[in-house]
Scaffold this active site. Structure first.
Site, PDB file in Angstrom:
ATOM      1  N   GLU A 153       0.850  -1.205   0.000  1.00  0.00           N
ATOM      2  CA  GLU A 153       0.000   0.000   0.000  1.00  0.00           C
ATOM      3  C   GLU A 153       0.877   1.243   0.000  1.00  0.00           C
ATOM      4  OE1 GLU A 153      -2.653   1.492  -0.333  1.00  0.00           O
ATOM      5  OE2 GLU A 153      -4.407   0.441   0.434  1.00  0.00           O
TER       6      GLU A 153
ATOM      7  N   ARG B  46       2.063  12.442  -9.224  1.00  0.00           N
ATOM      8  CA  ARG B  46       2.534  11.085  -8.894  1.00  0.00           C
ATOM      9  C   ARG B  46       4.027  10.942  -9.169  1.00  0.00           C
ATOM     10  NH1 ARG B  46      -1.892   7.739  -7.934  1.00  0.00           N
ATOM     11  NH2 ARG B  46      -3.777   8.150  -9.125  1.00  0.00           N
TER      12      ARG B  46
HETATM   13  P1  5GP Z   1      -8.072   5.056   3.325  1.00  0.00           P
HETATM   14  O1  5GP Z   1      -9.084   4.088   2.761  1.00  0.00           O
HETATM   15  O2  5GP Z   1      -7.129   4.399   4.299  1.00  0.00           O
HETATM   16  O3  5GP Z   1      -8.726   6.279   3.898  1.00  0.00           O
HETATM   17  O4  5GP Z   1      -7.253   5.607   2.122  1.00  0.00           O
HETATM   18  C1  5GP Z   1      -6.356   4.838   1.438  1.00  0.00           C
HETATM   19  C2  5GP Z   1      -6.100   5.350   0.052  1.00  0.00           C
HETATM   20  O5  5GP Z   1      -6.465   6.721  -0.072  1.00  0.00           O
HETATM   21  C3  5GP Z   1      -4.630   5.286  -0.245  1.00  0.00           C
HETATM   22  O6  5GP Z   1      -4.299   4.058  -0.841  1.00  0.00           O
HETATM   23  C4  5GP Z   1      -4.436   6.469  -1.171  1.00  0.00           C
HETATM   24  O7  5GP Z   1      -4.675   6.086  -2.507  1.00  0.00           O
HETATM   25  C5  5GP Z   1      -5.473   7.461  -0.723  1.00  0.00           C
HETATM   26  N1  5GP Z   1      -4.906   8.450   0.225  1.00  0.00           N
HETATM   27  C6  5GP Z   1      -4.998   8.474   1.576  1.00  0.00           C
HETATM   28  N2  5GP Z   1      -4.355   9.529   2.100  1.00  0.00           N
HETATM   29  C7  5GP Z   1      -3.822  10.191   1.041  1.00  0.00           C
HETATM   30  C8  5GP Z   1      -3.010  11.379   0.918  1.00  0.00           C
HETATM   31  O8  5GP Z   1      -2.614  12.057   1.875  1.00  0.00           O
HETATM   32  N3  5GP Z   1      -2.655  11.726  -0.344  1.00  0.00           N
HETATM   33  C9  5GP Z   1      -3.043  11.032  -1.448  1.00  0.00           C
HETATM   34  N4  5GP Z   1      -2.633  11.493  -2.621  1.00  0.00           N
HETATM   35  N5  5GP Z   1      -3.801   9.911  -1.376  1.00  0.00           N
HETATM   36  C10 5GP Z   1      -4.180   9.502  -0.141  1.00  0.00           C
END
Ligand code: 5GP
Length: 179
Positions: free
Chosen positions: A98, A164
C-alpha cells in the site's frame, strides 16, 4: 509542478533508505517462501517497483486497482475494484503493498476480500501511515513513515491524477486543492 508544493515532508533519499530497510525485513520474514506481492494501484506503483528490487526471496507479483477517493482528499468509504487480481490467492502467502493508510477503509476491504478467497496469510506493508485519520481498527504489519493528518502528494500519490511523478512526498499549497 514543484511550484505547487508548500513543503517537502519526506525526501527522496529518506524514502530510498526506508524502502531498503523494509525490503530487508520482508526478505527475512519470507525466507524459504514464495509470496504473492500485490500492488494496490495506482498510488503504490513506485513503492512497489522500488520495494521488490530490495526483496531477496523469489516472489510473484500481481496488481489490483481500487478507488476510494475520486478527486477528493478524504475517503468516501466506498471501495471500487477497477482491476481485480489475475492470480488466485487461495493457499498463498499474500503481501499487500500500500502507498498510504488513512481511514483504513480501503485496506480493511482488501484484507477481507483476500481472507474470503482463502489466502494462507495476509500481511500489509505500507510506506506511509496517517494514524490520526483512522476510522477502523487496523494496522499495517510493516510501516515506513508515520505522517501527520495532511493530504500529501508525490512518490506515486496524486491529487486529481497529478504529482505522482514527484520523487519525494510533500504537501500542496492550500490554494491548489481549494480552488
Ligand atoms: P483510506 O481508505 O485508508 O482512507 O485511504 C487509502 C487510500 O487513499 C490510499 O491508498 C491512497 O490512494 C489514498 N490516500 C490516503 N491519504 C492520502 C493522501 O494524503 N494523499 C493522497 N494522494 N492519497 C491519499
Amino acid at each position: 509542478m514543484q511550484n505547487d508544493i508548500l513543503e517537502v515532508l519526506i525526501s527522496e533519499e529518506d524514502i530510498r533508505e526506508k524502502v531498503a530497510e523494509l525490503g530487508r525485513k520482508l526478505s527475512a520474514e519470507y525466507a524459504g517462501r514464495n509470496p504473492l506481492v500485490i500492488c494496490v494501484l495506482k498510488g503504490a506503483f513506485i513503492f512497489m517497483a522500488d520495494l521488490v528490487k530490495t526483496i531477496t526471496v523469489p516472489i510473484e507479483l500481481d496488481f489490483m486497482a481500487v478507488s476510494s477517493y475520486g478527486a477528493a482528499t478524504k475517503s468516501t468509504g466506498i471501495v471500487k475494484i477497477i482491476k481485480d487480481l489475475d492470480v488466485p490467492v487461495e493457499g498463498r502467502d499474500v503481501l499487500i503493498v500500500e502507498d498510504i493508510i488513512d481511514s483504513g477503509l480501503t485496506l480493511s476491504y482488501l484484507i477481507e476480500m483476500l481472507n474470503n478467497r482463502n489466502a494462507k496469510s495476509t500481511r500489509v506493508v505500507t510506506l506511509f501511515d496517517k494514524p490520526v485519520g483512522r476510522t477502523v481498527d487496523l494496522q499495517a504489519d510493516y510501516t515506513g513513515f508515520i505522517l501527520p493528518d495532511a493530504f500529501v502528494v508525490g512518490y506515486g500519490l496524486d491529487f486529481a491524477e497529478k504529482y505522482r511523478n514527484l520523487p519525494y512526498v510533500g504537501v500542496l499549497k492550500p490554494e491548489i486543492y481549494t480552488t
